[in-house]
Design an enzyme around this catalytic site. Structure first.
Site, PDB file in Angstrom:
ATOM      1  N   HIS A 179       0.828  -1.205   0.000  1.00 46.86           N
ATOM      2  CA  HIS A 179       0.000   0.000   0.000  1.00 46.86           C
ATOM      3  C   HIS A 179       0.865   1.259   0.000  1.00 46.86           C
ATOM      4  O   HIS A 179       0.670   2.166  -0.797  1.00 46.86           O
ATOM      5  CB  HIS A 179      -0.931  -0.014   1.216  1.00 46.86           C
ATOM      6  CG  HIS A 179      -1.671   1.267   1.403  1.00 46.86           C
ATOM      7  ND1 HIS A 179      -1.158   2.317   2.136  1.00 46.86           N
ATOM      8  CD2 HIS A 179      -2.866   1.693   0.932  1.00 46.86           C
ATOM      9  CE1 HIS A 179      -2.021   3.314   2.100  1.00 46.86           C
ATOM     10  NE2 HIS A 179      -3.061   2.964   1.384  1.00 46.86           N
TER      11      HIS A 179
HETATM   12  C1  LIG Z   1      -7.773   0.003  12.163  1.00 44.67           C
HETATM   13  C2  LIG Z   1      -6.657   0.196  11.145  1.00 44.67           C
HETATM   14  C3  LIG Z   1      -6.536   1.652  10.775  1.00 44.67           C
HETATM   15  C4  LIG Z   1      -5.325  -0.240  11.767  1.00 44.67           C
HETATM   16  O1  LIG Z   1      -5.279  -1.564  12.102  1.00 44.67           O
HETATM   17  P1  LIG Z   1      -3.927  -2.214  12.741  1.00 44.67           P
HETATM   18  O2  LIG Z   1      -4.220  -3.664  13.004  1.00 44.67           O
HETATM   19  O3  LIG Z   1      -2.753  -1.870  11.907  1.00 44.67           O
HETATM   20  O4  LIG Z   1      -3.703  -1.412  14.053  1.00 44.67           O
HETATM   21  P2  LIG Z   1      -4.074  -1.673  15.591  1.00 44.67           P
HETATM   22  O5  LIG Z   1      -5.533  -1.633  15.812  1.00 44.67           O
HETATM   23  O6  LIG Z   1      -3.295  -2.825  16.091  1.00 44.67           O
HETATM   24  O7  LIG Z   1      -3.443  -0.283  16.096  1.00 44.67           O
HETATM   25  C5  LIG Z   1      -2.624  -0.072  17.142  1.00 44.67           C
HETATM   26  C6  LIG Z   1      -1.139  -0.289  16.881  1.00 44.67           C
HETATM   27  O8  LIG Z   1      -0.653   0.628  15.867  1.00 44.67           O
HETATM   28  C7  LIG Z   1       0.506   1.322  16.349  1.00 44.67           C
HETATM   29  N1  LIG Z   1       0.620   2.656  15.706  1.00 44.67           N
HETATM   30  C8  LIG Z   1       0.464   3.857  16.240  1.00 44.67           C
HETATM   31  N2  LIG Z   1       0.612   4.823  15.327  1.00 44.67           N
HETATM   32  C9  LIG Z   1       0.868   4.206  14.176  1.00 44.67           C
HETATM   33  C10 LIG Z   1       1.094   4.654  12.873  1.00 44.67           C
HETATM   34  N3  LIG Z   1       1.093   5.938  12.539  1.00 44.67           N
HETATM   35  N4  LIG Z   1       1.281   3.743  11.926  1.00 44.67           N
HETATM   36  C11 LIG Z   1       1.271   2.438  12.231  1.00 44.67           C
HETATM   37  N5  LIG Z   1       1.065   1.927  13.452  1.00 44.67           N
HETATM   38  C12 LIG Z   1       0.870   2.814  14.413  1.00 44.67           C
HETATM   39  C13 LIG Z   1       0.225   1.425  17.793  1.00 44.67           C
HETATM   40  O9  LIG Z   1       1.389   1.704  18.484  1.00 44.67           O
HETATM   41  C14 LIG Z   1      -0.377   0.069  18.134  1.00 44.67           C
HETATM   42  O10 LIG Z   1       0.642  -0.859  18.407  1.00 44.67           O
HETATM   43  P3  LIG Z   1       0.657  -1.724  19.759  1.00 44.67           P
HETATM   44  O11 LIG Z   1      -0.357  -2.808  19.523  1.00 44.67           O
HETATM   45  O12 LIG Z   1       2.056  -2.237  19.846  1.00 44.67           O
HETATM   46  O13 LIG Z   1       0.289  -0.805  20.869  1.00 44.67           O
HETATM   47  C15 LIG Z   1      -6.977  -0.688   9.952  1.00 44.67           C
HETATM   48  O14 LIG Z   1      -8.194  -0.343   9.356  1.00 44.67           O
HETATM   49  C16 LIG Z   1      -5.935  -0.652   8.885  1.00 44.67           C
HETATM   50  O15 LIG Z   1      -5.620   0.299   8.218  1.00 44.67           O
HETATM   51  N6  LIG Z   1      -5.340  -1.797   8.632  1.00 44.67           N
HETATM   52  C17 LIG Z   1      -4.374  -2.025   7.582  1.00 44.67           C
HETATM   53  C18 LIG Z   1      -3.046  -2.012   8.153  1.00 44.67           C
HETATM   54  C19 LIG Z   1      -2.272  -0.784   7.776  1.00 44.67           C
HETATM   55  O16 LIG Z   1      -1.128  -0.899   7.468  1.00 44.67           O
HETATM   56  N7  LIG Z   1      -2.924   0.413   7.808  1.00 44.67           N
HETATM   57  C20 LIG Z   1      -2.310   1.677   7.583  1.00 44.67           C
HETATM   58  C21 LIG Z   1      -2.114   2.018   6.109  1.00 44.67           C
HETATM   59  S1  LIG Z   1      -3.392   1.616   5.041  1.00 44.67           S
HETATM   60  C22 LIG Z   1      -4.182   3.033   4.539  1.00 44.67           C
HETATM   61  O17 LIG Z   1      -3.712   4.079   4.808  1.00 44.67           O
HETATM   62  C23 LIG Z   1      -5.385   2.823   3.728  1.00 44.67           C
HETATM   63  C24 LIG Z   1      -5.989   4.045   3.228  1.00 44.67           C
HETATM   64  O18 LIG Z   1      -5.455   4.618   2.273  1.00 44.67           O
HETATM   65  O19 LIG Z   1      -7.039   4.443   3.731  1.00 44.67           O
END
Ligand SMILES: CC(C)(COP(=O)(O)OP(=O)(O)OC[C@H]1O[C@@H](n2cnc3c(N)ncnc32)[C@H](O)[C@@H]1OP(=O)(O)O)[C@@H](O)C(=O)NCCC(=O)NCCSC(=O)CC(=O)O
Length: 308
Positions: A179
């Site tokens: 992505h």
């Molecule tokens: C709910 C989501 C937004 C995120 O799901 P995730 O499973 O990745 O996240 P999660 O619920 O575990 O979130 C908490 C964890 O993320 C960490 N975290 C905090 N800030 C962050 C940042 N800026 N980028 C990545 N991770 C981060 C926290 O510390 C925490 O880690 P800890 O657990 O250690 O405390 C989902 O819908 C999603 O986007 N999933 C795809 C994964 C992804 O890569 N998304 C981002 C780019 S995609 C995108 O951007 C699509 C678009 O264009 O719309």
């Protein structure tokens, strides 16, 4: 030698002819030099983007490798010492990293709001409809926001660096890296010198809607990540107030579906937007939808109960 020279010239001439014969989105090519994004850093030359992508991939591969080496099992007392040392380091890193995560997410939330608001206001002022718009010469402010949007994708590379610094290997998925790399390429592709040469130029009327949609989604996404980092040790609060993570993923999938419909519309009704870019966009959106659907079912569907 002569033959290859002739061949190059023939290819060059046919490209020139192609270039001269096309008018896209109502912008005659002779005006391309006056386009608002012309001359801006990382637009005229592909070098900055390619360098950033190379650096990003190097960091991802290097980071994953380093985590793997660090996690390799050691023997007996050596292992205990290494584990204690790792624990100490982690606690120290934790607070510094937390500020970086909070600052990055706060910044990205504000930037996304700025872009969403700016893009929608510009579209309103230019009287652009949802799609099928013709380019207007006075779209300077729109081009500014599209440019900021493109640059923001490089800031978003920090997401992965944060995941790696937190050693959250589970988050560094194919979906995530694919992505981040592809989005940066797809957004700049219609605006670089390479595409200028072929006649594909800065055409914001067709881009603004997906950029605005993505910025709106990202306001919520970075707010979610921000709050998660803020309440990092407070599981109760996270459960109570961040239950909407699931709806956020649904919102992302809805966003990809809208982009997909837009690409289909452009293909079926032969919009003035370059058809090959529409086809790339359509395939790209399908790939993102599949990957996000897979992520969604894994993350939110409860595991099946096994009855014996
Ligand atoms: C709910 C989501 C937004 C995120 O799901 P995730 O499973 O990745 O996240 P999660 O619920 O575990 O979130 C908490 C964890 O993320 C960490 N975290 C905090 N800030 C962050 C940042 N800026 N980028 C990545 N991770 C981060 C926290 O510390 C925490 O880690 P800890 O657990 O250690 O405390 C989902 O819908 C999603 O986007 N999933 C795809 C994964 C992804 O890569 N998304 C981002 C780019 S995609 C995108 O951007 C699509 C678009 O264009 O719309």
């Amino acid at each position: 030698m002569r033959r290859s020279g002739e061949c190059t010239r023939t290819v060059y001439n046919s490209l020139r002819r192609l270039r001269e014969s096309v008018i896209f989105a109502g912008v005659p090519l002779r005006n391309a030099a006056a386009l608002p994004t012309r001359g801006l850093p990382a637009v005229d030359s592909p070098t900055p983007l390619i360098s950033m992508l190379a650096l990003y991939i190097f960091c991802v591969v290097g980071g994953l490798g380093a985590i793997r080496v660090g996690a390799a099992p050691r023997e007996g007392s050596m292992r205990k010492e290494a584990e204690a040392e790792r624990g100490r380091c982690r606690r120290q890193e934790h607070s510094a990293l937390r500020y970086l995560v909070l600052a990055h997410n706060a910044f990205c939330t504000c930037l996304s709001f700025y872009m969403a608001y700016g893009l929608l206001c510009s579209a309103y002022n230019l009287r652009y409809s949802v799609w099928g718009n013709a380019y207007k010469e006075e779209e300077k402010s729109m081009a500014h926001y599209i440019y900021v949007f493109y640059m923001s994708k490089m800031v978003e590379f920090l997401d992965t660096i944060i995941m790696l610094l937190k050693r959250n290997v589970r988050q560094v998925t194919v979906l995530h890296v694919y992505h981040h790399v592809s989005v940066a390429i797809i957004i700049i592709l219609p605006r670089t010198r390479i595409t200028h040469f072929l006649g594909y130029i800065c055409i914001s009327p067709e881009t603004y809607i997906s950029a605005a949609l993505n910025s709106i989604v990202h306001v919520f996404m970075y707010l979610y990540y921000f709050l998660w980092a803020l309440w990092t040790d407070d599981m109760k609060r996270k459960q109570r107030y961040l239950f909407w993570g699931k709806y956020l993923t649904q919102m992302q999938m809805l966003q990809f579906t809208i982009n997909m419909v837009q690409a289909m519309y452009s293909i079926i009704f032969k919009s003035p937007y370059p058809q090959f870019l529409c086809k790339i966009l359509l395939g790209y959106m399908i790939s993102l939808l599949i990957l996000f659907y897979n992520f969604y079912t894994k993350k939110y569907k409860p595991p099946k109960q096994h009855h014996h």
